[in-house]
Write a protein that holds these residues in place. Structure first.
Motif, PDB file in Angstrom:
ATOM      1  N   UNK A 173       0.824  -1.208   0.000  1.00 56.59           N
ATOM      2  CA  UNK A 173       0.000   0.000   0.000  1.00 56.59           C
ATOM      3  C   UNK A 173       0.864   1.267   0.000  1.00 56.59           C
ATOM      4  N   UNK A 174       0.457   2.225  -0.800  1.00 53.18           N
ATOM      5  CA  UNK A 174       1.247   3.453  -0.931  1.00 53.18           C
ATOM      6  C   UNK A 174       2.356   3.343  -1.944  1.00 53.18           C
ATOM      7  N   UNK A 175       2.916   2.139  -2.079  1.00 56.09           N
ATOM      8  CA  UNK A 175       3.902   1.791  -3.096  1.00 56.09           C
ATOM      9  C   UNK A 175       4.991   2.862  -3.275  1.00 56.09           C
ATOM     10  N   UNK A 176       5.252   3.243  -4.512  1.00 52.72           N
ATOM     11  CA  UNK A 176       6.357   4.169  -4.792  1.00 52.72           C
ATOM     12  C   UNK A 176       6.163   5.520  -4.104  1.00 52.72           C
ATOM     13  N   UNK A 177       4.920   6.004  -4.060  1.00 53.44           N
ATOM     14  CA  UNK A 177       4.663   7.282  -3.391  1.00 53.44           C
ATOM     15  C   UNK A 177       5.081   7.217  -1.929  1.00 53.44           C
ATOM     16  N   UNK A 178       4.732   6.110  -1.259  1.00 56.98           N
ATOM     17  CA  UNK A 178       5.087   5.951   0.148  1.00 56.98           C
ATOM     18  C   UNK A 178       6.588   5.767   0.327  1.00 56.98           C
ATOM     19  N   UNK A 179       7.214   5.045  -0.605  1.00 51.45           N
ATOM     20  CA  UNK A 179       8.659   4.818  -0.531  1.00 51.45           C
ATOM     21  C   UNK A 179       9.413   6.148  -0.582  1.00 51.45           C
TER      22      UNK A 179
END
Length: 525
Positions: A496-502
């Motif tokens: 969840x959140x993927x690249x944005x969260x990373x």
């Protein structure tokens, strides 16, 4: 040169055009087709006209309702298939829709012109016959370059702008009373910051279309004033052009002459190389859209009907027929519990695009909707890409299935912090399913790349003995991928959140030494 570089620095130009490696040779080929002393004030339609932009979010498609309040008549340009929005506007303003106008034979969605003509009984279908498109239905008003259409005080003059397609037509809008031009409907020829792609009619036609596009850029609008407001058929996110931008203020022809990188190239070979290098992968369903629109789309008469079934009957239908099960809930709800074998494409207008990419148009579809959603919207979103074979739906939502005592599947998700702690590792596979250009701009260390739509045909490249952890931009596409993998027996989980969260967590990104071609879906770590 200095004028150009004040608007776009060298790096921005190269990245935008997808032409890394062309070096200084590219910049020396830039010129200008801006006109001296152009006004920066955008034109506006006369006060007695109504102009509404209708956005189909999932496809980043823009259509236009133009009405004359005095004459009580209206025209729709590039209508989408679910036409109720235009009927509502006509009723709101007390107008009769007299014409449905096409800029070209669309490849990314099913045209709504025939639907609008049928639903209104008054709308006549208008389209270009330049380049001999070969329509399988009768046009009410075939147009050639320079032909004019009058609707009340609205005058639309066709400007043949081939390149995206051979027949493509732009429309210059002016007032019948004053003759003053107030708008330019550019279809898929000119976008904000980009132009239409010329590679949708097969390899054998790409070069000739690209050359036609270059000539159209150089010549088609040369005599038009720069203050004309432009109204393109697509916005950011559409694969119909590379790097389409959101406008800053009112988009005008002058702004594009000054700032659109493709509008600044006066060398044909460089223009073609930069343009083709920048194009994203062609969606699999686009040739089918083209065929449907040329033949004449089936008239639906409204939102398709779907039979709603209680869990017992729904289960029997799934078992007895070759159904594609589509779960429309968002990724967290899907992870928490879903019917085994379901494909997850979340409840959002982008269902049009991903449904087109991932669903089989020849197989019936069964759907499970979220508790807060309705049935009508997803049926319209799917119909925009020719998916009208939704046969049954679970009455209620997933709660009804669970409460009936039936089995369901679920899986744990993984946070970006867990990903950071675990990878790189040989114990699991970290899979990036974004666009190739997204991978090039930055990816998580230790990831393997596989473009989402290619997973069904490349699934054997993944090790089924290992858990597969999937990420994308924000998790939406990752959930689509995970649903496909789990239906094929993989232990797959989303991030969840993927690249944005990373990136929000401040974690390190990897970049390839040299970006690949945007349309090439092969990438290595």
């Amino acid at each position: 040169m200095s004028t150009f570089l004040s608007t776009f620095n060298r790096r921005e130009v190269l990245q935008h055009a997808g032409a890394i490696g062309l070096g200084t040779a590219l910049l020396t080929k830039f010129g200008t087709i801006a006109q001296a002393g152009e006004s920066s004030d955008a034109t506006q339609p006369p006060s007695h006209l109504v102009l509404e932009t209708i956005k189909a979010g999932g496809l980043s498609h823009y259509s236009y309702f133009i009405g004359d309040k005095t004459a009580g008549v209206a025209v729709v340009i590039d209508p989408r298939r679910d036409v109720q929005v235009y009927l509502d506007l006509a009723e709101k303003h007390g107008m009769t829709i007299t014409h449905a106008v096409e800029t070209h034979v669309h490849a990314d969605f099913v045209s709504g012109s025939r639907e609008l003509a049928d639903r209104t009984g008054t709308a006549r279908i208008v389209a270009s016959i330049e380049g001999d498109p070969g329509y399988g239905f009768k046009l009410d008003r075939p147009l050639r370059d320079g032909d004019q259409l009058t609707v009340g005080s609205i005058q639309l003059r066709g400007i043949h702008t081939p390149g995206h397609t051979p027949e493509h037509m732009s429309y210059l809008a002016s007032s019948k009373d004053t003759g003053k031009a107030w708008g330019l409907f550019t279809g898929d020829f000119l976008f904000v910051g980009s132009v239409g792609r010329p590679d949708l009619m097969g390899v054998k036609n790409t070069d000739s279309l690209a050359k036609s596009l270059y000539q159209s850029v150089q010549n088609a609008y040369a005599q038009l004033p720069g203050e004309l407001t432009i109204y393109p058929a697509h916005g950011p996110g559409s694969p119909c052009g590379a790097g389409i931008k959101a406008p800053e203020g009112d988009p005008t022809l002058a702004k594009e002459r000054q700032g659109n990188p493709y509008w600044r190239m006066n060398d044909e070979a460089m223009f073609i190389e930069a343009l083709l290098s920048a194009q994203p992968p062609v969606p699999y369903y686009w040739p089918r859209m083209k065929e449907i629109n040329l033949a004449g789309p089936e008239i639906l008469g409204g939102t398709p009907h779907v039979q709603r079934l209680k869990p017992d009957a729904f289960d029997r239908e799934l078992r007895s027929n070759d159904m594609q099960l589509l779960d429309l809930r968002l990724m967290q709800a899907f992870a928490g519990g879903h019917i085994r074998g379901a494909m997850n494409i979340g409840y959002n207008e982008v269902l049009s695009m991903w449904g087109g990419w991932m669903l089989d148009p020849d197989r019936p579809i069964a759907i499970v909707k979220p508790a807060e959603g309705n049935f009508e919207d997803p049926l319209d979103w799917l119909s925009r890409v020719g998916l009208t074979n939704v046969k049954v739906a679970l009455d209620g939502d997933m709660k009804a299935w669970i409460n009936s005592g039936r089995e369901f599947d679920s899986f744990q998700t993984m946070s970006v912090h867990d990903v950071k702690r675990q990878f790189p590792t040989d114990q699991m596979t970290l899979l990036d399913v974004r666009q190739p250009s997204e991978w090039d701009m930055g990816h998580i260390p230790g990831a393997k790349y596989m473009f989402l739509p290619e997973i069904p045909k490349r699934i054997s490249e993944l090790d089924q003995r290992k858990p597969v952890i999937v990420y994308c931009g924000n998790g939406y596409r990752a959930s689509v991928a995970v649903s496909v993998l789990r239906a094929n027996g993989f232990d797959a989980r989303t991030v969840p959140g993927s690249w944005d969260a990373w990136t929000a967590a401040g974690y390190k990104a990897m970049k390839p030494a040299k970006p690949g071609k945007a349309s090439d879906t092969t990438r290595t770590a």
